[in-house]
Design a protein around this motif. Sequence first.
Motif, PDB file in Angstrom:
ATOM      1  N   LEU A   1      43.847  49.048  43.156  1.00  0.00           N
ATOM      2  CA  LEU A   1      44.366  47.678  43.116  1.00  0.00           C
ATOM      3  C   LEU A   1      45.870  47.730  43.297  1.00  0.00           C
ATOM      4  O   LEU A   1      46.570  48.421  42.561  1.00  0.00           O
ATOM      5  N   ASP A   2      46.382  46.996  44.298  1.00  0.00           N
ATOM      6  CA  ASP A   2      47.819  46.934  44.547  1.00  0.00           C
ATOM      7  C   ASP A   2      48.338  45.573  44.079  1.00  0.00           C
ATOM      8  O   ASP A   2      48.053  44.542  44.685  1.00  0.00           O
ATOM      9  N   ILE A   3      49.091  45.576  42.988  1.00  0.00           N
ATOM     10  CA  ILE A   3      49.629  44.346  42.403  1.00  0.00           C
ATOM     11  C   ILE A   3      50.916  43.963  43.130  1.00  0.00           C
ATOM     12  O   ILE A   3      51.814  44.783  43.294  1.00  0.00           O
ATOM     13  N   GLY A   4      51.029  42.700  43.532  1.00  0.00           N
ATOM     14  CA  GLY A   4      52.207  42.263  44.276  1.00  0.00           C
ATOM     15  C   GLY A   4      52.250  42.937  45.631  1.00  0.00           C
ATOM     16  O   GLY A   4      53.268  43.503  46.023  1.00  0.00           O
ATOM     17  N   THR A   5      51.158  42.855  46.358  1.00  0.00           N
ATOM     18  CA  THR A   5      50.992  43.638  47.592  1.00  0.00           C
ATOM     19  C   THR A   5      51.954  43.245  48.696  1.00  0.00           C
ATOM     20  O   THR A   5      52.209  44.026  49.608  1.00  0.00           O
ATOM     21  N   GLY A   6      52.507  42.034  48.638  1.00  0.00           N
ATOM     22  CA  GLY A   6      53.470  41.622  49.663  1.00  0.00           C
ATOM     23  C   GLY A   6      52.850  41.629  51.053  1.00  0.00           C
ATOM     24  O   GLY A   6      51.790  41.041  51.279  1.00  0.00           O
ATOM     25  N   ASP A   7      53.493  42.322  51.984  1.00  0.00           N
ATOM     26  CA  ASP A   7      52.973  42.371  53.359  1.00  0.00           C
ATOM     27  C   ASP A   7      51.847  43.382  53.539  1.00  0.00           C
ATOM     28  O   ASP A   7      51.385  43.605  54.653  1.00  0.00           O
ATOM     29  N   GLY A   8      51.410  44.002  52.438  1.00  0.00           N
ATOM     30  CA  GLY A   8      50.236  44.867  52.477  1.00  0.00           C
ATOM     31  C   GLY A   8      50.479  46.300  52.905  1.00  0.00           C
ATOM     32  O   GLY A   8      49.527  47.075  53.046  1.00  0.00           O
ATOM     33  N   THR A   9      51.734  46.690  53.064  1.00  0.00           N
ATOM     34  CA  THR A   9      52.032  48.034  53.560  1.00  0.00           C
ATOM     35  C   THR A   9      51.455  49.119  52.661  1.00  0.00           C
ATOM     36  O   THR A   9      50.815  50.067  53.135  1.00  0.00           O
TER      37      THR A   9
ATOM     38  N   ARG B   1      39.378  52.555  48.293  1.00  0.00           N
ATOM     39  CA  ARG B   1      38.870  51.219  48.617  1.00  0.00           C
ATOM     40  C   ARG B   1      39.789  50.232  47.904  1.00  0.00           C
ATOM     41  O   ARG B   1      39.701  50.034  46.702  1.00  0.00           O
ATOM     42  N   THR B   2      40.683  49.650  48.650  1.00  0.00           N
ATOM     43  CA  THR B   2      41.836  48.974  48.070  1.00  0.00           C
ATOM     44  C   THR B   2      41.719  47.462  48.139  1.00  0.00           C
ATOM     45  O   THR B   2      41.290  46.900  49.139  1.00  0.00           O
TER      46      THR B   2
ATOM     47  N   PRO C   1      34.589  41.270  40.731  1.00  0.00           N
ATOM     48  CA  PRO C   1      33.428  42.156  40.915  1.00  0.00           C
ATOM     49  C   PRO C   1      33.734  43.619  40.608  1.00  0.00           C
ATOM     50  O   PRO C   1      32.831  44.364  40.210  1.00  0.00           O
ATOM     51  N   ASP C   2      34.974  44.054  40.814  1.00  0.00           N
ATOM     52  CA  ASP C   2      35.341  45.462  40.586  1.00  0.00           C
ATOM     53  C   ASP C   2      36.380  45.524  39.482  1.00  0.00           C
ATOM     54  O   ASP C   2      37.586  45.606  39.742  1.00  0.00           O
ATOM     55  N   PRO C   3      35.965  45.508  38.212  1.00  0.00           N
ATOM     56  CA  PRO C   3      36.929  45.421  37.120  1.00  0.00           C
ATOM     57  C   PRO C   3      37.567  46.742  36.714  1.00  0.00           C
ATOM     58  O   PRO C   3      38.484  46.746  35.912  1.00  0.00           O
ATOM     59  N   ALA C   4      37.077  47.871  37.214  1.00  0.00           N
ATOM     60  CA  ALA C   4      37.603  49.166  36.783  1.00  0.00           C
ATOM     61  C   ALA C   4      38.135  49.940  37.983  1.00  0.00           C
ATOM     62  O   ALA C   4      37.380  50.304  38.884  1.00  0.00           O
ATOM     63  N   TYR C   5      39.441  50.196  37.991  1.00  0.00           N
ATOM     64  CA  TYR C   5      40.098  50.820  39.135  1.00  0.00           C
ATOM     65  C   TYR C   5      40.587  52.221  38.781  1.00  0.00           C
ATOM     66  O   TYR C   5      41.154  52.451  37.708  1.00  0.00           O
TER      67      TYR C   5
ATOM     68  N   ALA D   1      40.026  52.392  35.100  1.00  0.00           N
ATOM     69  CA  ALA D   1      38.893  53.226  34.722  1.00  0.00           C
ATOM     70  C   ALA D   1      39.399  54.388  33.855  1.00  0.00           C
ATOM     71  O   ALA D   1      40.588  54.731  33.907  1.00  0.00           O
ATOM     72  N   PRO D   2      38.537  55.009  33.059  1.00  0.00           N
ATOM     73  CA  PRO D   2      38.966  56.178  32.273  1.00  0.00           C
ATOM     74  C   PRO D   2      39.591  57.237  33.180  1.00  0.00           C
ATOM     75  O   PRO D   2      39.037  57.586  34.220  1.00  0.00           O
TER      76      PRO D   2
END
Length: 202
Positions: free
Chosen positions: A42-50, A62-63, A103-107, A134-135
């Motif tokens: 999970l990328d928080i504050g992804t901006g332009d997605g780079t 799988r991002t 749907p995907d709560p554990a990263y 995730a652990p």
Amino acid sequence: MTSTGGYWEPLWAQGRRYRRLDDAETRLMTDHLGPGRRRLALDIGTGDGTLACHLHHQLGYRTTGIDCSSNAISLAAAQDTGPAPGPVWKYTDITATDLTEHPDPAYALITCRLVYRWMDDKRSIVNRVRRLLAPGGTFWVVTEIDSRRASTHPSRVSGSPPRRPTHSLWPGPSPVPPTSMYSAATPSTAEQRPIKYRMTVP
């Protein structure tokens, strides 16, 4: 509040762009994150997605990229020229949304690049990240040294009184052993030394 969409939307709409990934930063990720092997990121504050695209297409995660600016999300989706399926793009404000309902709560990996510094309630963000990892997961933070950008700090640009510099990534001493955090300072390449922490929360 600089962490809300109301602040960032017009900047993205006006064509404002931010620091791109460089070779030094991608090497750090290769060395310390390793291959994604289709694990969730999970990328928080992804901006332009780079960064999300790099994690997805180069490292093999799988991002999902999230941002509180719809303009940024639209740009990220438009700029993703990698093979399908690409990252998932979501217009989401982590400061106001319960992501555990997704749907995907554990990263396995959560990244926060050049965003953490502007978040007003860091205690809340760290707690949210802890619940989403995730652990054994990793919280990867890339942040500027506060004093390096005094002239362009949003609080100064807007005329508001400057906030006290933040020297700690999180408050409180309670350790959560299975989780690690890496921090890389920017913008000086020489200062981009990752420091491994045990993630702590209040």
